[in-house]
Design a protein around this motif. Structure first.
Motif, PDB file in Angstrom:
ATOM      1  N   ASN A  58      41.189 100.911  54.643  1.00  0.00           N
ATOM      2  CA  ASN A  58      41.843  99.819  53.762  1.00  0.00           C
ATOM      3  C   ASN A  58      41.722  98.584  54.886  1.00  0.00           C
ATOM      4  O   ASN A  58      42.698  98.638  55.563  1.00  0.00           O
ATOM      5  CB  ASN A  58      42.939 100.357  53.244  1.00  0.00           C
ATOM      6  N   THR A 116      46.541 109.671  55.169  1.00  0.00           N
ATOM      7  CA  THR A 116      45.957 110.117  53.985  1.00  0.00           C
ATOM      8  C   THR A 116      44.461 109.624  53.683  1.00  0.00           C
ATOM      9  O   THR A 116      44.403 108.290  53.799  1.00  0.00           O
ATOM     10  CB  THR A 116      46.668 109.648  52.683  1.00  0.00           C
ATOM     11  N   ILE A 144      41.686 109.530  50.525  1.00  0.00           N
ATOM     12  CA  ILE A 144      41.448 109.909  48.967  1.00  0.00           C
ATOM     13  C   ILE A 144      40.081 110.141  48.915  1.00  0.00           C
ATOM     14  O   ILE A 144      39.181 109.550  49.575  1.00  0.00           O
ATOM     15  CB  ILE A 144      42.165 109.017  48.244  1.00  0.00           C
ATOM     16  N   ALA A 190      42.684 103.732  41.626  1.00  0.00           N
ATOM     17  CA  ALA A 190      43.422 103.691  42.965  1.00  0.00           C
ATOM     18  C   ALA A 190      42.869 102.681  43.667  1.00  0.00           C
ATOM     19  O   ALA A 190      43.700 102.302  44.555  1.00  0.00           O
ATOM     20  CB  ALA A 190      43.788 105.085  43.469  1.00  0.00           C
ATOM     21  N   THR A 191      41.731 102.638  43.545  1.00  0.00           N
ATOM     22  CA  THR A 191      40.995 101.560  44.705  1.00  0.00           C
ATOM     23  C   THR A 191      40.497 100.193  43.985  1.00  0.00           C
ATOM     24  O   THR A 191      39.622  99.520  44.711  1.00  0.00           O
ATOM     25  CB  THR A 191      39.973 102.516  45.242  1.00  0.00           C
ATOM     26  N   SER A 201      47.800  97.119  48.457  1.00  0.00           N
ATOM     27  CA  SER A 201      47.250  98.386  48.325  1.00  0.00           C
ATOM     28  C   SER A 201      47.849  98.912  49.516  1.00  0.00           C
ATOM     29  O   SER A 201      47.749  98.605  50.637  1.00  0.00           O
ATOM     30  CB  SER A 201      45.999  98.570  48.158  1.00  0.00           C
ATOM     31  N   ASN A 259      46.663 102.284  50.177  1.00  0.00           N
ATOM     32  CA  ASN A 259      45.665 103.317  50.566  1.00  0.00           C
ATOM     33  C   ASN A 259      45.118 103.168  52.055  1.00  0.00           C
ATOM     34  O   ASN A 259      45.397 102.086  52.696  1.00  0.00           O
ATOM     35  CB  ASN A 259      44.375 103.205  49.598  1.00  0.00           C
ATOM     36  N   GLN A 260      45.047 104.380  52.433  1.00  0.00           N
ATOM     37  CA  GLN A 260      44.619 104.149  53.839  1.00  0.00           C
ATOM     38  C   GLN A 260      42.982 104.522  54.006  1.00  0.00           C
ATOM     39  O   GLN A 260      42.504 103.345  54.343  1.00  0.00           O
ATOM     40  CB  GLN A 260      45.320 105.184  54.803  1.00  0.00           C
ATOM     41  N   ILE A 264      39.387 106.017  52.534  1.00  0.00           N
ATOM     42  CA  ILE A 264      38.634 106.509  51.524  1.00  0.00           C
ATOM     43  C   ILE A 264      37.404 107.280  51.682  1.00  0.00           C
ATOM     44  O   ILE A 264      36.599 106.569  52.555  1.00  0.00           O
ATOM     45  CB  ILE A 264      38.608 105.463  50.384  1.00  0.00           C
TER      46      ILE A 264
END
Length: 558
Positions: free
Chosen positions: A315, A394, A396, A433-434, A440, A442-443, A445
């Motif tokens: 991200n 994390t 995803i 989610a993306t 965001s 998120n880390q 993906i």
């Protein structure tokens, strides 16, 4: 795997070892690592995987074929929860197949830069910014409405009202659209776009029915009415979808009366269904089952080398760890790609042989970008210099192969001291989610990036800010400038150099680590044909799919 595919792959698998030693969370101009950039001088040959841009051409049934009325097929692991390109969940692979069979676009694509008429019979432009489309007459929607220019205007207007939808990224460049008359539309783009025809032909740009929206705008399935050769007759979200031939179609009729796409989550059950005659085709299976069915006399397995890479992405606007170049380097040097590809799907996944973040059939792909060296000591050194302090990161992911690959990545990163939690989602949830969002959290993906047969389309659809499919949250001024220049440049050689510069940016920025390319095995009983495949599952055309019972053993017939 076939000898043809192995031979094709061997022509491009050139392993190049990386030489970078020092990186920075914010690299300085005198960082020694900046001397180890890939050479940008001299000619670079585009990779041609098969010597052909289309893996499998669709051919119609033979004269005297004994065609089955119905085909049961098992789709891939992503679910169909809604048929609407204006919603995030409407962007899965099998949903794209549904759009292609149920809907029409203004223009249809048959290969990179090769377009044929769809709902538009012709188009004209002098400056790549003002474009006129002359529409096909006599086309009827599945609900009986006539197709007119107003349908095109409505489609673009509603797409621009839904920025999270898959259609928005393709139509957002249209500044204004006017219905000149009943069968003519004029579009004005925000800026010149030499590859706008690709956007118009994209799977996420079907022309939609206005009256179905006006009748029930809150129904997420309002967009399921089309003008294509099939119409939806039965649908159970996440379970199955049945389409039947539409006898009022303006073109050649479909050879098969009806097709049901089934969602079968248990991978092992798919081979059993094929062997029991409960299904005739499966789009995704276990590697062991594919290997076995490849040699079975009653079945055939089509091997399609997928054009888009599966990378591990960061991200770019996320927390300090994700923005730290030292941390990204640590991850890059900690990963051993052959083991990751093998874990993902055995012989049906190919580890990346270079560091190029680009589609195999996307024009202007470079083959001189070095791969990241697998070196755990270097990984630990970079990790020590990074801002990482033992936090759990994390990652995803979604899809059976990506999940298996993620678990191997988790193991490999643990060996250098990086703690990874794999958050497994279904594909619609991951897509939601993306969506591009500067806020965001998120880390990392792990998910295939949607490179296409268009360099401009790939960049503007996957890496440009405010586009829903920009899953890495990229908003870099230098990259944005390069993408705009690529879209506006009509000269092929200048386009090529801009594309090379973009690929160098990806490598230097460590935007994402390309890991493997999948080889999709499509298993089916003998007698199935008519599929148009070309290394991009989103652009498969199953309109002409048929089942010739003359070639199918008695025990597998209906």
């Amino acid at each position: 795997m076939s000898k043809k595919l192995i031979k094709s792959i061997s022509l491009i698998l050139v392993l190049i070892m990386a030489v970078g030693l020092i990186a920075a969370c914010t690299p300085a101009a005198n960082d020694p690592d900046t001397t180890n950039r890939p050479d940008t001088g001299g000619p670079v040959t585009d990779i041609d995987v098969d010597g052909d841009d289309i893996t499998v051409e669709a051919e119609g049934p033979e004269a005297g074929a004994n065609l089955a009325d119905h085909i049961d097929m098992i789709k891939d692991g992503s679910t169909v929860t809604v048929v609407n390109p204006n919603l995030p969940a409407g962007g899965t692979v099998p949903t794209a197949w549904i759009y292609e069979m149920v809907h029409d676009r203004l223009v249809e694509i048959r290969g990179p830069g090769e377009y044929i008429p769809g709902l538009a019979l012709s188009w004209e432009t002098e400056d790549y910014q003002n474009i006129r489309f002359n529409l096909r007459q006599g086309v009827t929607w599945h609900n009986g409405d006539p197709f007119t220019a107003d349908c095109v205007v409505f489609t673009i207007e509603v797409a621009r009202e839904h920025p999270a939808g898959t259609a928005f990224a393709r139509w957002r460049v249209v500044e204004s659209i006017t219905a000149v008359d009943r069968y003519t539309v004029d579009m004005v783009l925000e800026s010149p776009d030499v590859d706008f025809l690709f956007m118009v032909s994209h799977w996420a740009t079907p022309i939609l029915n206005q009256s179905s929206f006006e009748a029930n705008p809150d129904d997420p399935m309002w967009a399921a009415i089309g003008t294509g050769p099939f119409q939806i007759t039965d649908f159970s979200s996440g379970d199955f979808i049945t389409i039947e031939r539409f006898d009022g179609f303006w073109g050649d009729p479909a050879p098969t009366r009806s097709i049901t796409m089934w969602a079968i989550p248990e991978m092992a059950a798919r081979a059993v269904m094929l062997q029991n005659g409960d299904a005739q085709l499966s789009m995704e299976m276990l590697a062991d089952d594919l290997d076995r069915l490849s040699t079975h006399p009653d079945f055939n397995v089509i091997e399609d080398l997928l054009a888009f890479p599966v990378p591990l992405g960061f991200n770019s606007q996320g927390d300090a760890i994700m923005r730290c170049h030292y941390f990204r380097r640590a991850v890059a040097h900690a990963l051993y790609l052959p083991d990751i590809a093998m874990a993902a799907n055995g012989n049906w996944a190919i580890p990346l042989w270079d560091g190029t973040l680009w589609g195999l059939r996307t024009p202007y792909r470079r083959n001189d970008i070095p791969a990241w060296e697998f070196n755990q000591d270097l990984a630990r050194e970079y990790l020590e210099r990074s801002v990482y302090n033992g936090e759990q990161i994390t990652m995803i992911t979604a899809g059976a192969g990506q999940v298996r690959g993620a678990e191997m990545i988790q193991h490999q990163l643990s060996l250098v001291g990086i703690d990874i939690f794999v958050d497994i989602m279904d594909i619609p949830s991951l897509v939601s989610a993306t969506i591009f969002n500067p806020e965001s959290t998120n880390q990392m993906i792990l998910f295939a990036l949607g490179f296409s047969p268009s360099a401009v389309g790939s960049m503007t659809g996957v890496f440009y800010p405010n586009v829903g499919n920009n899953r890495l949250n990229l908003d870099n001024p230098h990259l944005n400038e390069l993408i705009r220049a690529l879209a506006a440049e009509p000269d092929v050689e200048i386009q090529r150099q801009i594309a090379y510069d973009i690929q160098e940016f990806f490598w230097e920025d460590l935007t994402a680590l390309p890991l493997w390319h999948g080889v999709l095995g499509i298993a089916h009983v003998e007698g199935i044909g008519g599929m148009h495949l070309w290394g991009d599952t989103f652009r498969y055309s199953l309109r002409g799919m048929f089942w010739d019972l003359n070639y199918t053993p008695e025990n597998l017939r209906p």
